[in-house]
Design a protein around this motif. Structure first.
Motif, mmCIF file in Angstrom:
data_model
loop_
_atom_site.group_PDB
_atom_site.id
_atom_site.type_symbol
_atom_site.label_atom_id
_atom_site.label_comp_id
_atom_site.label_asym_id
_atom_site.label_seq_id
_atom_site.Cartn_x
_atom_site.Cartn_y
_atom_site.Cartn_z
ATOM 1 N N PHE A 85 46.953 13.596 67.812
ATOM 2 C CA PHE A 85 47.663 12.808 68.819
ATOM 3 C C PHE A 85 48.240 11.527 68.222
ATOM 4 O O PHE A 85 49.082 10.871 68.845
ATOM 5 C CB PHE A 85 46.731 12.472 69.982
ATOM 6 C CG PHE A 85 45.606 11.540 69.636
ATOM 7 C CD1 PHE A 85 45.761 10.168 69.747
ATOM 8 C CD2 PHE A 85 44.387 12.043 69.188
ATOM 9 C CE1 PHE A 85 44.716 9.305 69.424
ATOM 10 C CE2 PHE A 85 43.342 11.187 68.863
ATOM 11 C CZ PHE A 85 43.516 9.816 68.983
ATOM 12 N N ARG A 86 47.815 11.154 67.031
ATOM 13 C CA ARG A 86 48.320 9.942 66.398
ATOM 14 C C ARG A 86 49.711 10.142 65.789
ATOM 15 O O ARG A 86 50.366 9.167 65.410
ATOM 16 C CB ARG A 86 47.363 9.472 65.308
ATOM 17 C CG ARG A 86 45.984 9.079 65.843
ATOM 18 C CD ARG A 86 45.092 8.540 64.746
ATOM 19 N NE ARG A 86 43.770 8.184 65.257
ATOM 20 C CZ ARG A 86 42.793 7.672 64.514
ATOM 21 N NH1 ARG A 86 43.001 7.452 63.220
ATOM 22 N NH2 ARG A 86 41.623 7.382 65.055
ATOM 23 N N SER A 87 50.135 11.401 65.667
ATOM 24 C CA SER A 87 51.467 11.668 65.130
ATOM 25 C C SER A 87 52.486 11.641 66.273
ATOM 26 O O SER A 87 52.514 12.542 67.114
ATOM 27 C CB SER A 87 51.508 13.039 64.439
ATOM 28 O OG SER A 87 52.836 13.393 64.118
ATOM 29 N N ARG A 88 53.316 10.623 66.299
ATOM 30 C CA ARG A 88 54.300 10.494 67.377
ATOM 31 C C ARG A 88 55.316 11.627 67.340
ATOM 32 O O ARG A 88 55.733 12.132 68.384
ATOM 33 C CB ARG A 88 55.014 9.147 67.254
ATOM 34 C CG ARG A 88 54.100 7.936 67.488
ATOM 35 C CD ARG A 88 54.882 6.650 67.384
ATOM 36 N NE ARG A 88 54.023 5.484 67.610
ATOM 37 C CZ ARG A 88 54.454 4.229 67.571
ATOM 38 N NH1 ARG A 88 55.734 3.969 67.317
ATOM 39 N NH2 ARG A 88 53.610 3.221 67.772
ATOM 40 N N ARG A 89 55.691 12.037 66.140
ATOM 41 C CA ARG A 89 56.679 13.119 66.020
ATOM 42 C C ARG A 89 56.124 14.418 66.592
ATOM 43 O O ARG A 89 56.826 15.123 67.332
ATOM 44 C CB ARG A 89 57.069 13.321 64.548
ATOM 45 C CG ARG A 89 58.105 14.413 64.340
ATOM 46 C CD ARG A 89 58.533 14.516 62.889
ATOM 47 N NE ARG A 89 59.150 13.272 62.415
ATOM 48 C CZ ARG A 89 59.746 13.164 61.235
ATOM 49 N NH1 ARG A 89 59.808 14.204 60.415
ATOM 50 N NH2 ARG A 89 60.281 12.018 60.863
#
Length: 329
Positions: A289-293
């Motif tokens: 979930f930390r990957s915005r992409r």
């Protein structure tokens, strides 16, 4: 660089406490049960069942899934404690650092399994048998003499079988007397295999980049036959197979969803891109979930599928019929 302490095997441990036995159940990994949700949604969209899945039934189903998954995590961490000591991240796990009691571990495992199956028996025969399959998948994956996690390629395929199992659990919460289409189950399985192979690739690249290539087979025997190249190729294979089965499912059950395929392809590509990055979050799925992409790609896919659920396009029926252009007549 790889910590020198890991090259010597398990590090000294201290006596386990109650909270350590709770920790190895990995309740913080409950986010993985998001794979149950599409099964619930698709069962309702495709079958339009009479509403019989009230909030209490869904709550019991989720509780059963969490209990069985936690049981699998308990046995996984206990049996892997000596191997995890060679992994730069998993060496921090509780079972590596704490001296835990084997009788208490097995009692915890059995308690969670019994609780999960007891709840499952109240939710219909399909849910019950799927819950049993969930338990067996954990045993096959972790326990000798089978222990598929040590076998090249089979480790990925056996771990990712939990994806269609979770789909079945969600589906049977809504439609307890039916099972999902085989094409959908295979889509979920191959999609999960892609995710697991990408995770292996991220681990392989990270650990070898830190000079720990010789530790990989000690952490997991299957890594003795893995390379960055064959892991990348397996990711491609699983992605193509997942897309193929997905196309079969879409054409047969909801042709409108076909317009979401390019967006799903972007989602797969985004995840593979993450696996190729140094210190990739793909090696730690609970942190994706930390990957915005990736989150943006996921929301776009979910949004498009939601819209296409309510938009009918009858002209697609004619487009699926064979037709040929005649030239020069």
């Amino acid at each position: 660089m790889i910590d020198k302490a890991m090259t010597a095997g398990p590090i000294p441990t201290s006596r386990g406490r109650f909270r350590d036995y709770v920790a190895i159940a990995r309740l913080d990994h409950m986010t993985k049960h998001v794979f149950i949700l599409p099964g619930m949604i698709l069962a309702y969209v495709l079958l339009h069942p009479v509403v019989q899945a009230g909030p209490f039934r869904i709550f019991l189903g989720l509780l059963s899934a969490v209990a069985i998954a936690s049981a699998n995590y308990v046995i996984n961490e206990w049996l892997d404690r000596e191997f995890d000591a060679y992994h730069p991240l998993k060496s921090a796990r509780t079972a590596v650092h704490r001296s835990l009691s084997a009788p208490i571990i097995y009692a915890e495992y059995m308690l969670l399994v019994i609780a999960g199956l007891a709840l499952a028996m109240n939710l219909g025969i399909v849910f019950a048998w799927t819950a049993i399959a969930f338990v067996l998948s954990g045993l096959v994956y972790n326990v000798m003499p089978v222990r598929t996690k040590d076998r090249v390629y089979l480790d990925v395929l056996s771990e990712s079988i939990n994806n269609p199992i979770r789909l079945m659990l969600g589906w049977s919460m809504i439609a307890p007397h039916t099972v999902p289409p085989v094409s959908l189950l295979l889509t979920y399985w191959m999609g999960g295999a892609f995710l697991m192979a990408a995770k292996r690739l991220a681990e392989y690249r990270d650990i070898t980049a830190r000079g720990g290539a010789e530790l990989l087979p000690r952490y997991r025997r299957s890594f003795g036959r893995y390379t960055a190249e064959n892991l990348a190729v397996s990711c491609l294979l699983y992605a193509i197979l997942s897309a193929f089965f997905l196309a079969v499912f879409l054409i047969k059950y909801r042709q409108e969803y076909i317009f979401a395929l390019p967006l799903i392809a972007v989602l797969f590509a985004s995840y593979f891109w993450l696996a190729m990055l140094p210190d990739s979050v793909a090696a730690r799925p609970e942190r994706l979930f930390r990957s915005r992409r990736l989150m943006l790609a996921s929301f776009v896919v979910v949004g498009s599928l939601t819209v296409l659920t309510f938009v009918d396009m009858p002209f697609l029926n004619s487009l699926s019929e064979p037709s040929f252009l005649r030239v020069g007549l």
